[in-house]
Each structure stands twice: as structure tokens, then as C-alpha cells.
Design a protein around this motif. Sequence first.
Motif, short mmCIF file in Angstrom:
data_model
loop_
_atom_site.label_atom_id
_atom_site.label_comp_id
_atom_site.label_asym_id
_atom_site.label_seq_id
_atom_site.Cartn_x
_atom_site.Cartn_y
_atom_site.Cartn_z
N UNK A 166 12.93 50.68 13.72
CA UNK A 166 12.12 51.86 13.52
C UNK A 166 10.74 51.35 13.33
N UNK A 167 10.41 50.32 12.77
CA UNK A 167 9.04 49.77 12.81
C UNK A 167 8.72 49.47 13.97
N UNK A 168 9.41 48.76 14.89
CA UNK A 168 9.01 48.35 16.31
C UNK A 168 8.79 49.57 17.19
N UNK A 169 9.35 50.73 17.03
CA UNK A 169 9.29 51.83 17.69
C UNK A 169 7.88 52.36 17.26
N UNK A 212 9.18 38.59 22.65
CA UNK A 212 9.16 40.03 21.89
C UNK A 212 8.40 40.03 20.96
N UNK A 213 7.89 39.06 20.36
CA UNK A 213 6.78 39.25 19.28
C UNK A 213 5.47 39.55 19.65
N UNK A 214 5.22 39.06 20.96
CA UNK A 214 3.72 39.43 21.68
C UNK A 214 3.66 40.62 22.52
N UNK A 215 5.09 41.09 22.78
CA UNK A 215 5.25 42.28 23.93
C UNK A 215 3.93 43.06 23.43
N UNK A 258 8.26 47.61 28.16
CA UNK A 258 9.07 46.88 29.19
C UNK A 258 9.03 45.25 28.97
N UNK A 259 7.84 44.65 28.44
CA UNK A 259 7.79 43.30 28.21
C UNK A 259 8.70 42.83 27.05
N UNK A 260 8.91 43.92 26.24
CA UNK A 260 9.94 43.68 25.14
C UNK A 260 11.15 43.80 25.55
N UNK A 261 11.50 44.81 26.37
CA UNK A 261 12.74 44.84 26.82
C UNK A 261 13.16 43.52 27.68
N UNK A 265 8.78 38.72 11.66
CA UNK A 265 9.94 38.66 11.67
C UNK A 265 10.69 38.18 12.96
N UNK A 266 9.98 38.47 14.10
CA UNK A 266 10.18 38.22 15.47
C UNK A 266 10.02 36.48 15.61
N UNK A 267 8.83 36.17 15.18
CA UNK A 267 8.68 35.03 15.41
C UNK A 267 9.18 33.87 14.68
N UNK A 268 9.81 34.31 13.60
CA UNK A 268 10.62 33.24 12.66
C UNK A 268 11.76 32.68 13.59
N UNK A 269 12.39 33.56 14.08
CA UNK A 269 13.75 33.14 14.83
C UNK A 269 13.45 32.28 16.05
#
Length: 500
Positions: A44-47, A102-105, A109-112, A177-181
Motif C-alpha cells: 500500500x505504501x509503495x502504491x 526495486x528500492x530506487x525504481x 515498470x522498473x519496479x516490476x 525496507x527494500x534496501x535492507x534485504x
Amino acid sequence: MSETQPVAGRADRIRGRTAVALAVVVSFWGLILVDEMVVNISLAQIAEALQLTQTELGWVVNAYLLPFGGLLLLGGRLGDILGKRRVFLVGMALYSVGCLARAVAPDAWPLIAARAVQGTGAALATPCVLALILNTFADGPLRRRAIGVYTIAGGTGAAVGLLVAGALGALGSWQLQMLLAGGIGLVLLAVTPAVVAETPRQSGRFDFPGALVSTIGLVALVYALANSQSGGWRTGPVIGCFVGAAVLLGLFVVITRRTRDPLLDLGLFTERRRVGAYLALLLMPGAQIGIFFFLGQYFQMVLGYTPMTVALAFLLVSVGMVGAAGLAARLEPRLGARTVIVLGALMLLGANLWLTRLGAGDSFWTAVLPSLLLVGAGLAFTTIPATIRATAGVDDEGSGSASSVVSAVQNVGSSLSLAIIVAVATTAGAAAAANPPADVPAEAVEGLVFEASMTASFATGAAFSLAIALVSLLVGGRNRAAAPPAAAPAPGREVTHTTA
């Protein structure tokens, strides 16, 4: 005495190294599961941040699920041919790069695309995790303990993911959160070559037709299951994907039978005990998915828990798993896999039946806590012996393919179970909404619908638990077959000594 001391010291060093290797590969497996929970919570936050449409948001999910589900068999076979550590490293690299990208998308479409890279990396790495465990630890107590650790990592990923998402969510940054992984993945990638030994390559040609047909077939199956969860069982695309998956997977069997070096050894499916273990692993998610799916909503909607409190509550499942894992691994050779799986299935049955009594005014401590502990113990008692039996008797050359089957069965089982449970719960909720009791006020109907859906999901989980107990009859009891003559251990491989 002086002659034996160096041998003992060498054995201790081998045990220490294999323990670190186990920790590294299992940590990456756990990272994959934890990150998926974090992503689901952050959708939801990403959207909102990237202004994604519902279609684009759906593809953020599917772009990961489709390559992950479709390439598992390919990942296992590549590990057998090219070396399991090598393929594991490639998978780790792709997964970590996908996490960082994905963290810098900047938009959808870059995220996908980053999620697709991430899913491909997970598909290559996941079957190699269990395969490396099988290659590192010979049949015996140490392998059973290692599979127990692997099972705990898989079973606790959801709870740990909730905790991580809650902690990082307080910071208000989904990018963090995305960068941590990705950062953790790169650290594990750097450490792996130093602590995980490479496995020998297997001679033979690569089955390109089988790889192509199986990948497309599994992608179609995963897509159909994922899209049927929203009630779209009867839509044309879903039906078409189910039919296409059936045709392609049937064609895969034909190709495999006629190929000299097939992608998958169909002999894995000719042994009754192994097939029983596969079926138990296929059904396993159905006994617990509804609990996580609906209890998370119950905790927040009815009990008013914060996301962090929900995560702490679900940690009780991890407590039950950790407490029961060692016992399950010790009981399996003594009582037999069938008996231990039945005990676990009965625990899962009891947990689901207990939760069917759950209502809005019930206490967490008496109505929920015992069930969460019982679910954790039941998962340990079912998953560990089933995984041991599913991989028993597999030689080092075929461990990648055998592990990929375990991963594929669990992945398909998760999607299938969720689709069934959502369909049953939706039907029960619709029936409750259509015929509410006359004495229920209009403002309470929504709660009534939720309670009916939740109860139906737990009843479905109980049915899955009974099915696990039934298929465990195929698994058989104690394995009394004589052990084959011991071969010389490979360099760096754990040696297990037994005494009469």
C-alpha cells in the motif's frame, strides 16, 4: 592417545565449518521469506508513493511469483550440472541486485522488472539451499538436525517478517525496507565462497525442451492459482491457464520419458513413501495459511493490536517450532516418519478446531495462545519428517533436482491452499451476509460476515490437517532397510560415526 588427538581436532574443525555453512545458506533462505512478508505489508505504501494502478500493483506481486514458481525445477537441475554453490551464488547475486534495484525504481515498470530479477534469483537459489544441506551432511542425525534448522527458518519467516516490517515501517520509508534485504543478501554473497564448499558437477546434456515446457507450464499454473484467489476461478484467462498448465506439464512428462538426461528424474515419483511425503508437503500450507491470514486481521480489527503487537503474537508459532523441532528430528528414526507426521497433523487439527470457537469477546491468552504454540509444534512434527523422507536415498548428483521438487511442491501447495481457503471463506461470508439473524443490528453484520469467513477458514485448515494424516499412511513407518556400504567422504564433508 596422541595419535587420535589430531583426528578429533580435525573433526571439530569440520563441524565448525559446516555449521557456519549451514547458517549462511539457511540465512539466505530465511531472508527470502522475511522479505516477501515485508513486501506484502509495504504494498500500500509503495502504491501510494509511485502512484501505481491496481493492475500495476498486481504485476509487482506476479512479476516475482511467476519466475519463482516457474524456474524452480530449472534451478535445481542447473545446480546438479554446474555445481550447487555456483548456481546458489548466481541466484543470490540476482536476488540481491533485484532487491536494491526495486528500492530506487522511479515508477512502475522498473519496479516490476526488478521484482522479476528478484524472483529469478530466488528460483535459482532456493532449491540449492536444501541441496547443499543434503550434500554437506550425510544421512543420519546431523542431516536430520540440519533439515530441522531449514524447516525452522521457513516456518518462522512470516513472523520475523512482520516484526521487521513493523520496526522499519515506524521509520516511514519503504525504500529503507527494500534496501535492507539487498544489503544483507550482498553480505551473505560475499561470505558464501569462503564457507560453503562447491559440489561436483554432474556429467550429461541439458534438457532444453523439458526446461522450456516445464517452465511455461509452472508459470501458467502459478498464474492461475494466484489470480483465482480473488474469486476468479471461472474467468477465461484463469481457466485457460489451468488447461494450458495441464497440457504442458503432461507434455513435460512425455519429453522426460524420452530424454536421455532429463530435467527431472521421474523415478522420484515411483516410490510410495516419497510420494506420500510430497503429498504431505503439498497439503501442509493449507493447515496453517488460514490461521495467519485471518488471525492477523482478527488481532487488528477485533482486539485492536498494532502491527508490532501482531508480529509478537505470531512469534509464538516460532516458539512452538523451535521447541518441537529437535524432538521431531530425534523421534523420526525411532517412531518412523509416518507416526511423527500423524502426531503433527493431529496438533494442527487441534489448533484449527480450537480456533473455530473463536469469537469477538474471547481472550487472547485462552482462545488463541495455545493454538499458536500448537501450530508451531505441529508444523515441526509434520514438515521435518516429510522433508527427510522426501530426500532420503537421493545421491549427491541428484540432490538439486530432488530439492527443487520439494520447493516446487511447497510453492504450489501454498498457492493452491490460499486459493481454496479464500474461496471457502468468501462463500461463507456471502452466505452470512445474505441471511443474517433477525436480532443482529445492521452495523454488526460486517463483523458477523468476518467471523463466518474466519470460522470457515479454520474448518478448512482442519480438513487439510486430516488430509495430511491420511496421506502420511503412504509414507510408511521406520526405515529398516540396511544401510549401504559407507563411501569415502568428499573433502570438507561432515562425517557421521555410529557405534553399535
